[in-house]
Scaffold this motif. Sequence first.
Motif, PDB file in Angstrom:
ATOM      1  N   UNK A 118       0.824  -1.218   0.000  1.00 33.83           N
ATOM      2  CA  UNK A 118       0.000   0.000   0.000  1.00 33.83           C
ATOM      3  C   UNK A 118       0.854   1.263   0.000  1.00 33.83           C
ATOM      4  N   UNK A 119       0.302   2.337  -0.549  1.00 36.46           N
ATOM      5  CA  UNK A 119       1.038   3.593  -0.675  1.00 36.46           C
ATOM      6  C   UNK A 119       1.438   4.184   0.671  1.00 36.46           C
ATOM      7  N   UNK A 120       0.697   3.841   1.712  1.00 32.12           N
ATOM      8  CA  UNK A 120       0.945   4.452   3.022  1.00 32.12           C
ATOM      9  C   UNK A 120       2.349   4.186   3.543  1.00 32.12           C
ATOM     10  N   UNK A 121       2.987   3.108   3.077  1.00 39.15           N
ATOM     11  CA  UNK A 121       4.314   2.793   3.616  1.00 39.15           C
ATOM     12  C   UNK A 121       5.373   3.776   3.133  1.00 39.15           C
ATOM     13  N   UNK A 122       5.113   4.480   2.025  1.00 39.01           N
ATOM     14  CA  UNK A 122       6.119   5.396   1.481  1.00 39.01           C
ATOM     15  C   UNK A 122       6.459   6.505   2.454  1.00 39.01           C
ATOM     16  N   UNK A 123       5.488   6.942   3.223  1.00 40.19           N
ATOM     17  CA  UNK A 123       5.702   8.040   4.162  1.00 40.19           C
ATOM     18  C   UNK A 123       5.569   7.608   5.620  1.00 40.19           C
ATOM     19  N   UNK A 124       5.617   6.305   5.860  1.00 41.93           N
ATOM     20  CA  UNK A 124       5.465   5.807   7.230  1.00 41.93           C
ATOM     21  C   UNK A 124       6.668   6.197   8.092  1.00 41.93           C
ATOM     22  N   UNK A 125       6.400   6.713   9.272  1.00 40.87           N
ATOM     23  CA  UNK A 125       7.461   7.094  10.202  1.00 40.87           C
ATOM     24  C   UNK A 125       7.083   6.682  11.616  1.00 40.87           C
ATOM     25  N   UNK A 126       8.079   6.573  12.471  1.00 45.68           N
ATOM     26  CA  UNK A 126       7.819   6.268  13.874  1.00 45.68           C
ATOM     27  C   UNK A 126       7.110   7.435  14.549  1.00 45.68           C
ATOM     28  N   UNK A 127       7.371   8.666  14.088  1.00 46.80           N
ATOM     29  CA  UNK A 127       6.722   9.836  14.686  1.00 46.80           C
ATOM     30  C   UNK A 127       5.211   9.778  14.530  1.00 46.80           C
ATOM     31  N   UNK A 128       4.749   9.185  13.414  1.00 48.63           N
ATOM     32  CA  UNK A 128       3.312   9.102  13.163  1.00 48.63           C
ATOM     33  C   UNK A 128       2.693   7.798  13.667  1.00 48.63           C
ATOM     34  N   UNK A 129       3.525   6.950  14.265  1.00 47.10           N
ATOM     35  CA  UNK A 129       3.032   5.675  14.781  1.00 47.10           C
ATOM     36  C   UNK A 129       2.538   5.902  16.207  1.00 47.10           C
ATOM     37  N   UNK A 130       1.261   6.203  16.340  1.00 48.05           N
ATOM     38  CA  UNK A 130       0.701   6.599  17.631  1.00 48.05           C
ATOM     39  C   UNK A 130       0.662   5.426  18.609  1.00 48.05           C
ATOM     40  N   UNK A 131       1.026   5.676  19.867  1.00 46.34           N
ATOM     41  CA  UNK A 131       1.028   4.592  20.865  1.00 46.34           C
ATOM     42  C   UNK A 131      -0.389   4.154  21.223  1.00 46.34           C
ATOM     43  N   UNK A 132      -0.500   2.903  21.554  1.00 48.62           N
ATOM     44  CA  UNK A 132      -1.794   2.342  21.984  1.00 48.62           C
ATOM     45  C   UNK A 132      -1.463   1.175  22.901  1.00 48.62           C
ATOM     46  N   UNK A 133      -0.833   1.490  24.029  1.00 51.44           N
ATOM     47  CA  UNK A 133      -0.266   0.468  24.907  1.00 51.44           C
ATOM     48  C   UNK A 133      -1.328  -0.152  25.812  1.00 51.44           C
ATOM     49  N   UNK A 134      -1.126  -1.412  26.133  1.00 54.55           N
ATOM     50  CA  UNK A 134      -1.990  -2.048  27.124  1.00 54.55           C
ATOM     51  C   UNK A 134      -1.129  -2.551  28.278  1.00 54.55           C
ATOM     52  N   UNK A 135      -1.766  -3.058  29.305  1.00 53.39           N
ATOM     53  CA  UNK A 135      -1.037  -3.414  30.515  1.00 53.39           C
ATOM     54  C   UNK A 135      -0.128  -4.620  30.334  1.00 53.39           C
ATOM     55  N   UNK A 136      -0.393  -5.444  29.354  1.00 55.28           N
ATOM     56  CA  UNK A 136       0.428  -6.644  29.157  1.00 55.28           C
ATOM     57  C   UNK A 136       1.665  -6.370  28.299  1.00 55.28           C
ATOM     58  N   UNK A 137       1.821  -5.149  27.840  1.00 52.94           N
ATOM     59  CA  UNK A 137       2.983  -4.821  27.017  1.00 52.94           C
ATOM     60  C   UNK A 137       2.908  -5.409  25.625  1.00 52.94           C
ATOM     61  N   UNK A 138       1.685  -5.572  25.111  1.00 50.52           N
ATOM     62  CA  UNK A 138       1.533  -6.167  23.782  1.00 50.52           C
ATOM     63  C   UNK A 138       0.935  -5.177  22.791  1.00 50.52           C
ATOM     64  N   UNK A 139       0.970  -3.896  23.129  1.00 50.70           N
ATOM     65  CA  UNK A 139       0.376  -2.896  22.261  1.00 50.70           C
ATOM     66  C   UNK A 139       1.339  -2.399  21.200  1.00 50.70           C
ATOM     67  N   UNK A 140       0.925  -1.352  20.512  1.00 47.58           N
ATOM     68  CA  UNK A 140       1.694  -0.801  19.407  1.00 47.58           C
ATOM     69  C   UNK A 140       3.057  -0.277  19.861  1.00 47.58           C
ATOM     70  N   UNK A 141       3.094   0.395  21.019  1.00 48.17           N
ATOM     71  CA  UNK A 141       4.351   0.976  21.462  1.00 48.17           C
ATOM     72  C   UNK A 141       5.382  -0.084  21.823  1.00 48.17           C
TER      73      UNK A 141
END
Length: 313
Positions: A118-141
């Motif tokens: 998909x085109x979205x990967x061309x501009x993908x950055x860690x800055x735009x990767x919003x955290x969504x953490x859960x208590x088990x440490x299995x979230x996006x961050x």
Amino acid sequence: MENISDAMRQYMDKHQLNENYQRLMASVYQDPTVKAFLEQHRDQLTNDQIDRSSAKLYEFVNERHRLENGEPTFAPGYEPTLVLNDHLIEVSYKPTADQRAKLKQQAARKRVSSVMMPKLIKNATFDQFEPDEDQQGTGRMAAANQAMAFIDAYIADRKHFHQGLYLYGSLGIGKTYLLGAIANYLADNNVRTTLVHFPSFAVEMKSAIGNNQVAEKMDAVKKSPILMIDDIGADAMSAWIRDDILGVILEYRMQNELPTFFSSNFSMDQLEHEHLAQTTNGDVEPIKAKRLMERVRFLAREVVMAGPNRRPK
């Protein structure tokens, strides 16, 4: 050598040059950058050589003023600089800071090859990767932190093998985006990456049979310094795709210890027993699936990504 400005004023008066030209060139010779350049090279230039270079000096001052005022220039994205060439003054153009950043970004993008991604990967950055953490440490961050740990280790030591990540989780959690962010970050550090949407790649490989391009296309993927196989397990595989395409790619990368990433909706155990063990013909081949998963487990560490579907509804 006499004062440059005084000498040029005397020269213009002596030759009775027209008033507009005198006014124009007087402003050129009063330009701080021009004055500094002439002073720096005062022992290398005669008054005649400076006069013969007047058009270049005017070009330099005029183009720089246009650049500073945001007006169209002779060489968009480049700024003028004065150089000495065979006892005459010339104008050379070098990239502006913005242009250098643009060229750097273009070069980085060329280090990321993608197959049906998909085109979205061309501009993908860690800055735009919003955290969504859960208590088990299995979230996006948690996944992003492991991705950065890989990047830091790989950049610090490229000679030794580093396991990639096997990202798995539900639809829309951001697995593909994270792969793109990793690839782009690595590209900024001169690392070439290939991202492959595996279901589409499988279709492409089947089409390549008739064109005798299977080996060529497979080589481009299996030999990539960093390979990312996206959405593995999304579609049922034929025995040929599983064994002669995926199996060959993974075997090569395992033997050569090349970092490999995966994304999937399946855990590793699910991929083995619910997907790879069964072919499109209905055959059940657990031994072949196990052998393939040994390569996957050697190449990548399993990382679960949990959280809500972030795709637009």
